[in-house]
Design an enzyme around this catalytic site. Structure first.
Site, PDB file in Angstrom:
ATOM      1  N   GLY A 151       1.181  -1.052  -0.331  1.00 34.35           N
ATOM      2  CA  GLY A 151       0.003   0.441   0.164  1.00 34.35           C
ATOM      3  C   GLY A 151       0.516   1.289   0.248  1.00 34.35           C
ATOM      4  O   GLY A 151       0.571   2.057   0.544  1.00 34.35           O
ATOM      5  N   GLU A 209      -0.391  11.062 -17.387  1.00 33.48           N
ATOM      6  CA  GLU A 209      -0.449  11.301 -18.715  1.00 33.48           C
ATOM      7  C   GLU A 209      -0.315   9.745 -19.176  1.00 33.48           C
ATOM      8  O   GLU A 209       0.756   9.179 -18.759  1.00 33.48           O
ATOM      9  CB  GLU A 209       1.281  11.630 -19.375  1.00 33.48           C
TER      10      GLU A 209
END
Length: 262
Positions: free
Chosen positions: A90, A115
């Site tokens: 995590g 992106e």
């Protein structure tokens, strides 16, 4: 976080970004003479056997702060890397959440984008966005069953800088999360709601598709292909898209359950 350039920092960043060439497809060095670039670094602090304290690089992220008329900016994450031996605990999600927490403090930030995100990043982003939005009353279970609303869209954007497209995705994941395993009626209503959204690209005109051809994501591109199919083929393609979304959503939900307190 670093958004200034110096010869020493540029040399360090170049060494760090060399790692990305091994782990990120199409990774490249950033232009540190461009003041729009902003960088975040994640370190592990530990002690050696002799008791001396050391730090080791665990990951980094580079983003570009794009101008948004008239006086806002739209940060876009260009590269984010967590070194392999830090995966599975995590840490990547906490790193991304820390980046978001920093960016949303800036009143000039209108939303946060990425992106050409990889699948692993999409899953992590979904988890972080769902974790954040689950704290908002607009995304309470009772509201989710009523459908996606302007209130949800606005709350996600204003509080966490999540754009409308991602807010809709968060809504769909959280709504699925709150449907009982044996609640067939709720699941059928959910299926129709998601498919209605997936079906929209099929109905675009040819002129619309020409305008969007350079910015379509994977699912919209699939919809373009599907628009040339027969009705039976379109139905089959729509079902495929739905099942793919469902599988991705369930991966995020599993993570929400496993890291409920993370």
């Amino acid at each position: 976080m670093v958004n200034e350039s110096s010869p020493e920092f540029n040399a360090y960043l170049a060494r760090v970004q060399t790692l990305a060439l091994w782990y990120i497809e199409a990774a490249q060095y950033t232009d540190n003479n461009d003041p729009r670039w902003q960088h975040y670094f994640l370190y592990e602090s530990f002690k050696k056997d002799d008791g001396t304290s050391r730090v080791a690089l665990a990951g980094y992220a580079s983003l570009v702060r794009f101008y948004n008329y008239p006086d806002k900016i739209r940060p876009r994450i260009a590269q984010i890397l967590l070194l392999p031996h830090y995966h599975g605990a995590g840490i990547g999600a906490r790193f991304l959440k820390a980046i978001y927490n920093d960016l949303i403090q800036d009143p000039k930030v209108i939303d946060i984008t990425a992106e050409v995100p990889a699948e692993s990043f999409i899953t992590t982003r979904d988890y972080v966005n769902c974790s954040n939005c689950s704290t908002l009353k607009e995304f309470h279970a009772d509201n989710l069953k009523k459908g996606f609303t302007e209130e949800m869209k606005n709350a996600a954007l204003l509080r966490f800088k999540i754009n409308p497209k991602q807010a809709r995705r968060v809504y769909e994941i959280l709504r699925l999360h709150h449907i009982g395993i044996r609640d067939e009626k709720a699941m059928e209503e959910y299926r129709l709601d998601v498919k209605k959204r997936l079906e929209k690209p099929f109905k675009r005109s040819e002129r619309d598709w020409r305008k969007l051809s350079s910015v379509l994501d994977e699912y919209e591109y699939s919809a373009v292909v599907a628009s040339q199919m027969s009705m039976e083929q379109k139905i089959a393609k729509l079902e495929q898209l739905y099942e793919e979304e469902l599988a991705a959503y369930r991966t995020v939900i599993k993570r929400l359950i496993n890291f409920a307190n993370g």
